[in-house]
Enzyme design. Sequence first.
Site, short mmCIF file in Angstrom:
data_model
loop_
_atom_site.label_atom_id
_atom_site.label_comp_id
_atom_site.label_asym_id
_atom_site.label_seq_id
_atom_site.Cartn_x
_atom_site.Cartn_y
_atom_site.Cartn_z
N THR A 101 0.09 -28.34 -13.55
CA THR A 101 -1.01 -27.26 -13.76
C THR A 101 -1.24 -26.22 -12.83
O THR A 101 -2.16 -25.43 -12.85
CB THR A 101 -2.23 -27.53 -14.63
OG1 THR A 101 -3.05 -28.56 -13.63
CG2 THR A 101 -1.98 -28.46 -15.69
N GLY B 36 -5.06 -20.66 -13.19
CA GLY B 36 -6.05 -19.60 -13.12
C GLY B 36 -5.55 -18.53 -12.63
O GLY B 36 -5.80 -17.20 -13.33
N CYS B 37 -4.46 -18.48 -11.59
CA CYS B 37 -3.88 -17.06 -11.27
C CYS B 37 -3.03 -16.52 -12.48
O CYS B 37 -3.05 -15.39 -12.79
CB CYS B 37 -2.95 -17.36 -10.18
SG CYS B 37 -3.52 -18.10 -8.74
N GLY C 184 -1.51 -23.28 -10.67
CA GLY C 184 -1.23 -21.81 -10.91
C GLY C 184 -1.84 -21.42 -12.19
O GLY C 184 -1.75 -20.21 -12.60
N LYS D 123 -14.17 -20.52 -18.21
CA LYS D 123 -12.86 -21.39 -18.45
C LYS D 123 -13.68 -22.74 -18.61
O LYS D 123 -13.88 -23.37 -17.64
CB LYS D 123 -11.88 -21.26 -17.38
CG LYS D 123 -11.27 -19.86 -17.62
CD LYS D 123 -10.02 -19.52 -16.60
CE LYS D 123 -10.62 -19.89 -15.15
NZ LYS D 123 -9.44 -19.59 -14.11
#
Length: 273
Positions: free
Chosen positions: A216, A220-221, A218, A184
């Site tokens: 922003t 990645g989860c 959360g 990412k």
Amino acid sequence: MSDTTPSAPAVAPPRVLTVAGSDSGGGAGIQADLKTMLALGVHGMSVITAVTAQNSLGVQGYWELPAAAVRAQFRSVVDDIGVQAVKTGMLASIELVETVSELLAGVGAPVVVDPVGVSKHGDPLLAAEAVATVRERLLPVATLVTPNLHEVTQLTGLTVTEERGMRPAAEALLALGPRWVLVKGGHLAGEAADLLVGADGGEHWFRSPRYDNRHTHGTGCTLASAIAAELAKGREVPGAVAAAKEYVTGAIRAGFALGAGIGPVDHGWRQRG
């Protein structure tokens, strides 16, 4: 008069299991995972690995669950209900990484590993001594691993400062055993560009506009859970990543303020029109 005609039971949607920590502020972790799964039409289930005291300002503390409790939750869900995909997040310690890796080795469903090392605020969520265990035990059982650039450095020692460094990073991670790697690039300047590379060497780029929104928490989860949801619905990995990227981009665009710090992405942005 009410209609009392019996109806056939509804068919269960695809089932996805998240193995992760609880975020008391509701923006990341188990809470973000389950919201994402609901938004994408799958049935979310959970194995909680740790409990955090967390809000918009950071992580004030966390407490791991015993390995026996993690194992019992996993067996309870998988042996009775079954899963079409699994997503892992915060695993915290060597013992929990080892326990979860062992459980996943026999699951027979796609496994998306979000190798959570630090929180959005920079708070550590994985013991330093557990990084080697993630490399040696967890990545080899992953269908897909989804590191950000900080986690790339933590896992490989490589520092990526521009897009052309993402392919070597993906190859270094593939050498550790996962079938696919999604590097990412959200911490780089310019477009939000992510690179997916498979064990066959093929590469897929996913690009989206970068929105001027600091809320922003959360991300990645949410992305990893969205990919797991799409895999559970039968998509192949590149298609699952494309659909998940579109969902998380909308969630970032709609992220909202909570508390005095960084607010969450909006998992329900599609329902709000």
